[in-house]
Design an enzyme around this catalytic site. Structure first.
Site, PDB file in Angstrom:
ATOM      1  N   ARG A  86     108.854  41.500  60.186  1.00 39.38           N
ATOM      2  CA  ARG A  86     109.588  40.261  60.507  1.00 39.38           C
ATOM      3  C   ARG A  86     109.119  39.070  59.683  1.00 39.38           C
ATOM      4  NH1 ARG A  86     110.274  43.342  64.822  1.00 39.38           N
ATOM      5  NH2 ARG A  86     108.171  43.916  64.312  1.00 39.38           N
ATOM      6  N   THR A  87     107.810  38.868  59.611  1.00 39.06           N
ATOM      7  CA  THR A  87     107.325  37.675  58.910  1.00 39.06           C
ATOM      8  C   THR A  87     107.723  37.757  57.446  1.00 39.06           C
ATOM      9  OG1 THR A  87     105.483  37.598  60.456  1.00 39.06           O
ATOM     10  CG2 THR A  87     105.274  36.263  58.483  1.00 39.06           C
ATOM     11  N   LYS A 115      91.795  47.326  40.289  1.00 39.65           N
ATOM     12  CA  LYS A 115      90.864  47.421  39.152  1.00 39.65           C
ATOM     13  C   LYS A 115      89.646  46.535  39.361  1.00 39.65           C
ATOM     14  CE  LYS A 115      94.792  47.519  35.984  1.00 39.65           C
ATOM     15  NZ  LYS A 115      95.382  46.723  34.904  1.00 39.65           N
ATOM     16  N   ARG A 136      99.702  36.782  53.625  1.00 41.79           N
ATOM     17  CA  ARG A 136      99.159  37.389  54.843  1.00 41.79           C
ATOM     18  C   ARG A 136      97.988  38.275  54.431  1.00 41.79           C
ATOM     19  NH1 ARG A 136     102.137  40.597  59.666  1.00 41.79           N
ATOM     20  NH2 ARG A 136     102.548  38.444  60.201  1.00 41.79           N
ATOM     21  N   HIS A 169      98.134  32.227  62.956  1.00 42.45           N
ATOM     22  CA  HIS A 169      99.451  32.608  62.429  1.00 42.45           C
ATOM     23  C   HIS A 169     100.363  31.408  62.704  1.00 42.45           C
ATOM     24  CE1 HIS A 169     102.836  34.876  61.239  1.00 42.45           C
ATOM     25  NE2 HIS A 169     102.719  35.947  61.984  1.00 42.45           N
TER      26      HIS A 169
END
Ligand code: NCD
Length: 360
Positions: A86-87, A115, A136, A169
């Protein structure tokens, strides 16, 4: 004015959460969106109002064309190194509504982090090609670090925290507030309401951010219903105490429902277990909402959930008029569009378009 470019990382880290807030703002608006503490009542009202205008303008082809021209010269990078549906999608949709072009890194095993590139260098790389980073991460504080880093680089572009560790959040909390604003539009608004949080309140970052935002409203009472092991953190309780907010802790969901204006359900966040099977040993059966709980609610009460859900809300509840979680999800697209428009100073052009075209 407090500037992130004027303070060392070490000195910034040593500040309290409240003392950090001015560093995420420019003279009159957000420069980065990192924590819920940034948003005062005036900002919440303005964002909700703008989200509604965008939603209404977007109903017509001409309106959508206008919105999409606003930021068609900008590009947004979605750096999501932690699972999201959703986000991620609502940020994509919000960017597209405003015409931003998109880039993404979701799987760091196929980026140069594999890497051995540091996250700092990844962030600086993204800033070379994009005008906004939405991120996120499972690492608490990484969004804050990225904001500081970019503010100290030649391309100080904005960072939006789309979920950082177990901590915060903020944009989920904005969409939760927008959902509450809309749900109580004809019922006196959010002031004076009783919000009951249920589930994993210890590790649920959405609860932590929303609890902080609700302190901006008058006489809102917060009740935290959870098994002892998952109860809300001391740090949030300290914030509520310092701000004079009435709150209570409970382990009896059915007893708390009759007085609730909003019930905010959450799932067990077992991805944060520190020992194997830790969450599975906690009995959450008394913290689930099924059809049997519906009659306990006031007629005007609403049920929210940040989603995804597991067993804590029965699917049979979805059809109840109390259930607003699907609407809540769509609200995320509008409030995120409003937030991005505001970051790029397109809030006034949107208001002018709304007024001059007589949109209702
Ligand atoms: C939440 C999250 O990622 O913290 N999901 C979301 O963004 N809607 C809640 C969760 O995962 O339980």
């Amino acid at each position: 004015m407090a500037l992130l470019s004027d303070i060392s990382w070490e000195a910034f880290q040593a500040l309290s959460p409240d003392a950090k807030v001015p560093y995420f703002r420019d003279a009159d608006r957000e420069q980065h969106v990192i924590v819920a503490q940034q948003f005062d009542r005036a900002r919440l009202d303005a964002l909700g109002d703008l989200a509604t205008r965008i939603r209404r303008i977007a109903k017509t082809h001409a309106g959508m064309d206008d919105l999409q021209s606003l930021l068609s010269h900008k590009r947004a990078m979605l750096y999501f190194s932690q699972p999201s549906t959703r986000t991620f999608l609502s940020f994509c949709a919000a960017c597209e509504i405003l015409g931003l072009k998109l880039g993404e890194v979701r799987d760091t095993s196929i980026s140069s982090e594999f890497k051995g590139e540091t996250q700092d260098d990844s962030i600086r790389t993204f800033s070379s090609y994009f005008d906004l980073i939405i991120m996120r991460s499972q690492i608490g504080g990484l969004a804050e670090r990225s904001a500081w880093l970019l503010s100290n680089s030649e391309r100080p572009i904005p960072v939006i925290n789309a979920g950082s560790g177990k901590d915060q959040h903020p944009t989920q909390a904005l969409l939760d507030i927008y959902t509450l604003q809309r749900s109580f539009e004809t019922n006196g608004g959010i002031d004076g309401k009783r919000v009951v949080f249920v589930g994993d309140l210890k590790r649920g970052r959405t609860v932590r951010s929303l609890s902080v935002l609700l302190t901006q409203y008058r006489d809102v009472e917060q009740c935290f219903v959870a098994p002892d092991a998952l109860q809300i953190g001391e740090d949030i309780q300290a914030i509520l105490r310092a701000r004079g907010v009435r709150f209570s802790l409970s382990d009896d969901l059915r007893a708390e429902l009759p007085a609730a204006d909003a019930v905010y359900m959450t799932r067990v966040q077992n991805e944060w277990d520190t020992t194997s099977g830790e969450s599975a040993r906690i009995d959450i059966s008394a913290f689930c909402f099924g059809e049997a709980e519906l009659p306990l609610l006031k007629p005007s009460a609403v049920i929210l959930h940040p989603l995804p859900r597991r067993e804590e809300i029965a699917t049979a509840v979805d059809h109840s008029p109390h259930a607003v979680y699907w609407r809540q999800m769509r609200n995320g697209m509008w409030i995120r569009a409003a937030l991005i428009a505001t970051l790029f100073r397109k809030d006034n052009p949107i208001r002018e378009y709304f007024e001059s075209n007589g949109i209702e």
